[in-house]
Write a protein that holds these residues in place. Structure first.
Motif, PDB file in Angstrom:
ATOM      1  N   SER A 292     -22.250   5.197   6.549  1.00 13.02           N
ATOM      2  CA  SER A 292     -23.696   4.959   6.611  1.00 13.02           C
ATOM      3  C   SER A 292     -24.433   5.278   5.312  1.00 13.02           C
ATOM      4  CB  SER A 292     -24.365   5.719   7.769  1.00 13.02           C
ATOM      5  OG  SER A 292     -23.807   5.322   9.013  1.00 13.02           O
ATOM      6  N   THR A 293     -23.785   5.944   4.367  1.00 10.01           N
ATOM      7  CA  THR A 293     -24.421   6.167   3.059  1.00 10.01           C
ATOM      8  C   THR A 293     -23.813   5.232   2.017  1.00 10.01           C
ATOM      9  OG1 THR A 293     -22.890   8.003   2.648  1.00 10.01           O
ATOM     10  CG2 THR A 293     -25.097   8.549   3.495  1.00 10.01           C
ATOM     11  N   ALA A 294     -22.475   5.221   1.952  1.00 11.09           N
ATOM     12  CA  ALA A 294     -21.807   4.269   1.077  1.00 11.09           C
ATOM     13  C   ALA A 294     -21.368   3.035   1.862  1.00 11.09           C
ATOM     14  CB  ALA A 294     -20.604   4.910   0.409  1.00 11.09           C
ATOM     15  N   PHE A 295     -20.829   3.267   3.058  1.00  9.26           N
ATOM     16  CA  PHE A 295     -20.177   2.205   3.816  1.00  9.26           C
ATOM     17  C   PHE A 295     -20.984   1.790   5.042  1.00  9.26           C
ATOM     18  CE2 PHE A 295     -16.609   4.998   2.219  1.00  9.26           C
ATOM     19  CZ  PHE A 295     -16.357   4.237   1.092  1.00  9.26           C
ATOM     20  N   ASP A 296     -21.000   0.499   5.285  1.00 12.37           N
ATOM     21  CA  ASP A 296     -21.597  -0.026   6.510  1.00 12.37           C
ATOM     22  C   ASP A 296     -20.856   0.579   7.702  1.00 12.37           C
ATOM     23  OD1 ASP A 296     -21.546  -1.966   8.845  1.00 12.37           O
ATOM     24  OD2 ASP A 296     -23.038  -2.952   7.575  1.00 12.37           O
ATOM     25  N   PRO A 297     -21.560   1.207   8.641  1.00 11.56           N
ATOM     26  CA  PRO A 297     -20.862   1.928   9.730  1.00 11.56           C
ATOM     27  C   PRO A 297     -20.021   1.018  10.620  1.00 11.56           C
ATOM     28  CG  PRO A 297     -23.238   1.849  10.108  1.00 11.56           C
ATOM     29  CD  PRO A 297     -23.014   1.399   8.714  1.00 11.56           C
ATOM     30  N   ASP A 298     -20.516  -0.183  10.944  1.00  9.58           N
ATOM     31  CA  ASP A 298     -19.731  -1.079  11.805  1.00  9.58           C
ATOM     32  C   ASP A 298     -18.461  -1.550  11.093  1.00  9.58           C
ATOM     33  OD1 ASP A 298     -21.618  -0.901  13.833  1.00  9.58           O
ATOM     34  OD2 ASP A 298     -22.769  -2.599  13.071  1.00  9.58           O
ATOM     35  N   ILE A 299     -18.595  -1.876   9.822  1.00 12.03           N
ATOM     36  CA  ILE A 299     -17.433  -2.323   9.052  1.00 12.03           C
ATOM     37  C   ILE A 299     -16.450  -1.172   8.881  1.00 12.03           C
ATOM     38  CG2 ILE A 299     -16.680  -3.104   6.759  1.00 12.03           C
ATOM     39  CD1 ILE A 299     -19.313  -4.720   6.651  1.00 12.03           C
ATOM     40  N   PHE A 300     -16.973   0.002   8.622  1.00 13.48           N
ATOM     41  CA  PHE A 300     -16.110   1.173   8.475  1.00 13.48           C
ATOM     42  C   PHE A 300     -15.340   1.437   9.767  1.00 13.48           C
ATOM     43  CE2 PHE A 300     -15.464   5.773   8.975  1.00 13.48           C
ATOM     44  CZ  PHE A 300     -14.633   6.012   7.889  1.00 13.48           C
ATOM     45  N   ASP A 301     -16.022   1.358  10.906  1.00 10.45           N
ATOM     46  CA  ASP A 301     -15.361   1.604  12.186  1.00 10.45           C
ATOM     47  C   ASP A 301     -14.265   0.573  12.450  1.00 10.45           C
ATOM     48  OD1 ASP A 301     -17.047   3.725  12.547  1.00 10.45           O
ATOM     49  OD2 ASP A 301     -18.398   2.680  13.948  1.00 10.45           O
ATOM     50  N   ALA A 302     -14.534  -0.683  12.078  1.00 11.41           N
ATOM     51  CA  ALA A 302     -13.517  -1.717  12.245  1.00 11.41           C
ATOM     52  C   ALA A 302     -12.298  -1.414  11.386  1.00 11.41           C
ATOM     53  CB  ALA A 302     -14.090  -3.082  11.877  1.00 11.41           C
ATOM     54  N   ALA A 303     -12.542  -0.961  10.155  1.00 15.86           N
ATOM     55  CA  ALA A 303     -11.436  -0.627   9.251  1.00 15.86           C
ATOM     56  C   ALA A 303     -10.628   0.551   9.779  1.00 15.86           C
ATOM     57  CB  ALA A 303     -11.983  -0.303   7.856  1.00 15.86           C
ATOM     58  N   VAL A 304     -11.306   1.556  10.315  1.00 21.98           N
ATOM     59  CA  VAL A 304     -10.605   2.722  10.856  1.00 21.98           C
ATOM     60  C   VAL A 304      -9.710   2.311  12.021  1.00 21.98           C
ATOM     61  CG1 VAL A 304     -10.904   4.910  12.097  1.00 21.98           C
ATOM     62  CG2 VAL A 304     -12.317   4.400  10.094  1.00 21.98           C
ATOM     63  N   ALA A 305     -10.213   1.441  12.880  1.00 22.90           N
ATOM     64  CA  ALA A 305      -9.405   0.986  14.017  1.00 22.90           C
ATOM     65  C   ALA A 305      -8.148   0.278  13.532  1.00 22.90           C
ATOM     66  CB  ALA A 305     -10.241   0.065  14.901  1.00 22.90           C
ATOM     67  N   LEU A 306      -8.277  -0.561  12.525  1.00 27.34           N
ATOM     68  CA  LEU A 306      -7.118  -1.273  11.983  1.00 27.34           C
ATOM     69  C   LEU A 306      -6.152  -0.312  11.300  1.00 27.34           C
ATOM     70  CD1 LEU A 306      -8.894  -4.416  10.462  1.00 27.34           C
ATOM     71  CD2 LEU A 306      -7.522  -4.313  12.543  1.00 27.34           C
ATOM     72  N   ALA A 307      -6.708   0.648  10.579  1.00 28.15           N
ATOM     73  CA  ALA A 307      -5.855   1.610   9.871  1.00 28.15           C
ATOM     74  C   ALA A 307      -5.062   2.459  10.860  1.00 28.15           C
ATOM     75  CB  ALA A 307      -6.716   2.493   8.973  1.00 28.15           C
ATOM     76  N   GLU A 308      -5.744   2.964  11.888  1.00 25.75           N
ATOM     77  CA  GLU A 308      -5.082   3.844  12.855  1.00 25.75           C
ATOM     78  C   GLU A 308      -4.108   3.071  13.743  1.00 25.75           C
ATOM     79  OE1 GLU A 308      -8.502   7.310  13.189  1.00 25.75           O
ATOM     80  OE2 GLU A 308      -8.363   5.795  14.781  1.00 25.75           O
ATOM     81  N   ALA A 309      -4.299   1.762  13.882  1.00 19.65           N
ATOM     82  CA  ALA A 309      -3.363   0.946  14.655  1.00 19.65           C
ATOM     83  C   ALA A 309      -2.129   0.566  13.842  1.00 19.65           C
ATOM     84  CB  ALA A 309      -4.062  -0.318  15.143  1.00 19.65           C
ATOM     85  N   GLY A 310      -2.127   0.895  12.549  1.00 21.72           N
ATOM     86  CA  GLY A 310      -0.995   0.564  11.690  1.00 21.72           C
ATOM     87  C   GLY A 310      -1.059  -0.825  11.089  1.00 21.72           C
ATOM     88  N   THR A 311      -2.184  -1.529  11.311  1.00 13.82           N
ATOM     89  CA  THR A 311      -2.304  -2.903  10.808  1.00 13.82           C
ATOM     90  C   THR A 311      -2.319  -2.940   9.283  1.00 13.82           C
ATOM     91  OG1 THR A 311      -3.547  -3.525  12.789  1.00 13.82           O
ATOM     92  CG2 THR A 311      -3.690  -5.000  10.883  1.00 13.82           C
TER      93      THR A 311
END
Length: 492
Positions: free
Chosen positions: A441-460
């Motif tokens: 929310s300061t550097a990164f768009d929160p929705d985009i960041f959350d999408a990236a975290v989901a992909l990262a934690e899923a191993g994608t």
């Protein structure tokens, strides 16, 4: 970096408004190759003009002229692959070093030694300058190895882009000399492909012409007749000495792009299809990533992650394709940064960091010069901007940052933190998420960041970065992606 002037001729974006010529795209991107090679803007295009006139004068048929044309445009596409080694050995900025060494006659050992001595450790104290000179002197195979790396890489890129074997061959042997003392294979005389002989003369004459003028360039060609250059070709080019009007046309940087595009042989120009544009973007990403071992797969991985994020958020195919190309090319401006800075193992000085921070500006200028990529040039250049306006180099506030720029910002930082570097191993996902979360929310768009975290934690992301074949096909296959909601369901 000298400012580039966007072409006046309107280019069309495939899938949007019409058709774009392949020559138009590659000709515009040669300014990035000139930047990497330390040459004045327009070097590659002027070399192409000279080469094409030589080819016609030498009696090449239309097929050979077509192979020569694209070989001339891509002759320096392997130039970034030797930048790190040259900078490390000489201890000097690679662009200045390459420009200086291209003007010396390698066959004159005394002049070569003097130029090498002056080129070692530029800006360093005398002890370091001597140390670097001795390092170079103790590496007798240095010139051959550096040229071989560059030529083989350039030939490979021409092949990947789908050009004929004669184009790749011309690039592979471009530094062979008529007398047999060239590199990397020591071919002599008629053993050297004619297209390579033309390219060597054209690019060397252009380099001298840019620095010293027509008379000096042609005198150089005459002096190297029978050593560096094919005597017949030298006789042809020295016959242009009185053609002052033609030489003067090479000075018109604004019209140079159009002049080169008009020289494309054949009755029907090659069209830059979507597939070809993807290939070009991927090829130039390889040029960018070859610049330094510190970021060997950075551009291709950022593109993979960015397309993954966008697909997970439901972006359509057109947007995903733009994000793919913007991701591949977002760091093209780094070709203008010295490897002495990029590869420095110690903390950067304020001046050095200021140079690093210029690369988005150069990315913008280069991509704006390419009609087919101009529409996403600003998005690609904004990859270091932040929502809170504290990014660089323009301090753009969040409401002015596009969706593509926000996706690239997340993908870029994630890749940088997780990738292995020579000085450290990549950080684990949980650590990266913790670090980046502080900037949600300061550097990164929160929705985009959350999408990236989901992909990262899923191993994608890990699966995407494990792709070992550097082919654009794998990236294209990522365009139709599951939505973010579907990804969250898979994780749950």
């Amino acid at each position: 970096m000298p400012r580039l002037t966007p072409r006046s001729t309107a280019a069309f974006v495939p899938g949007r408004t019409g058709t774009v010529r392949l020559a138009d795209v590659i000709a515009a991107l040669t300014y990035a190759l000139d930047l990497t090679e330390g040459q004045r803007p327009g070097h590659t295009l002027r070399s192409t003009v000279i080469a094409m006139r030589l080819g016609e004068a030498a009696g090449l048929d239309r097929e050979a002229l077509g192979a020569l044309y694209y070989a001339a445009l891509l002759k320096d596409s392997g130039c970034s692959s030797n930048a790190a080694r040259m900078s490390a050995l000489f201890g000097s900025p690679d662009q200045e070093l390459k420009r200086s060494m291209r003007l010396v006659d390698w066959h004159d050992r005394w002049k070569l030694a003097m130029r090498t001595a002056r080129s070692c450790g530029v800006g360093l104290n005398p002890v370091y300058r001597i140390r670097h000179f001795l390092m170079v002197a103790k590496t007798p195979s240095l010139t051959r190895e550096i040229i071989q790396t560059r030529c083989e890489r350039g030939a490979q890129i021409a092949h990947v882009l789908g050009f004929p074997a004669a184009t790749s061959e011309a690039i592979l042997y471009v530094d062979e000399h008529w007398c047999g003392l060239g590199h990397p294979f020591g071919l002599a005389g008629q053993e050297i492909p004619l297209l390579s002989r033309i390219l060597l003369l054209a690019q060397t004459v252009e380099a001298y012409w840019s620095e010293h003028g027509t008379a000096a360039a042609l005198d150089m060609a005459r002096k190297r007749r029978g050593t560096w250059f094919d005597p017949t070709l030298v006789d042809l080019i020295t016959g242009w000495r009185r053609d002052g009007g033609w030489w003067d046309t090479l000075r018109d940087l604004h019209g140079l792009d159009d002049a080169v595009v008009a020289l494309e042989p054949g009755s029907a120009p090659l069209v830059a299809t979507d597939e070809r544009l993807d290939r070009i973007a991927f090829a130039f990403a390889a040029v960018i990533d070859a610049k330094t071992p510190f970021t060997a797969r950075h551009s291709s991985n950022v593109a993979r992650y960015a397309v993954g994020i966008a697909g997970a958020m439901g972006s359509d195919t057109v947007v995903n394709r733009d994000i793919l190309r913007a991701g591949l090319l977002h760091d093209i401006g780094k070709l203008g940064v010295s490897n002495r800075i990029l590869d420095k193992p110690a903390k950067l000085t304020d001046e050095e960091f200021a140079e690093i921070r210029k690369h988005p500006t150069w990315t913008l200028e280069i991509l704006q010069h390419v009609g087919a990529f101009r529409h996403f040039s600003t998005d690609a250049a904004h990859h270091h901007e932040r929502l809170d306006g504290r990014g660089y180099p323009w301090h753009v506030p969040g409401h002015q940052l596009s969706y593509t720029a926000r996706v690239l910002a997340v993908a870029d930082v994630y890749e940088a933190l997780t990738a292995n570097r020579p000085y450290r191993d990549g950080l684990p996902v949980h650590k990266v998420v913790d670090i980046m979360s502080s900037d949600r929310s300061t550097a990164f768009d929160p929705d985009i960041f959350d999408a990236a975290v989901a992909l990262a934690e899923a191993g994608t992301f890990a699966a995407l970065s494990a792709v070992t074949e550097d082919g654009f096909e794998q990236l294209q296959a990522l365009v139709p992606m599951p939505t973010f909601e579907e990804r969250k369901g898979q994780v749950a």
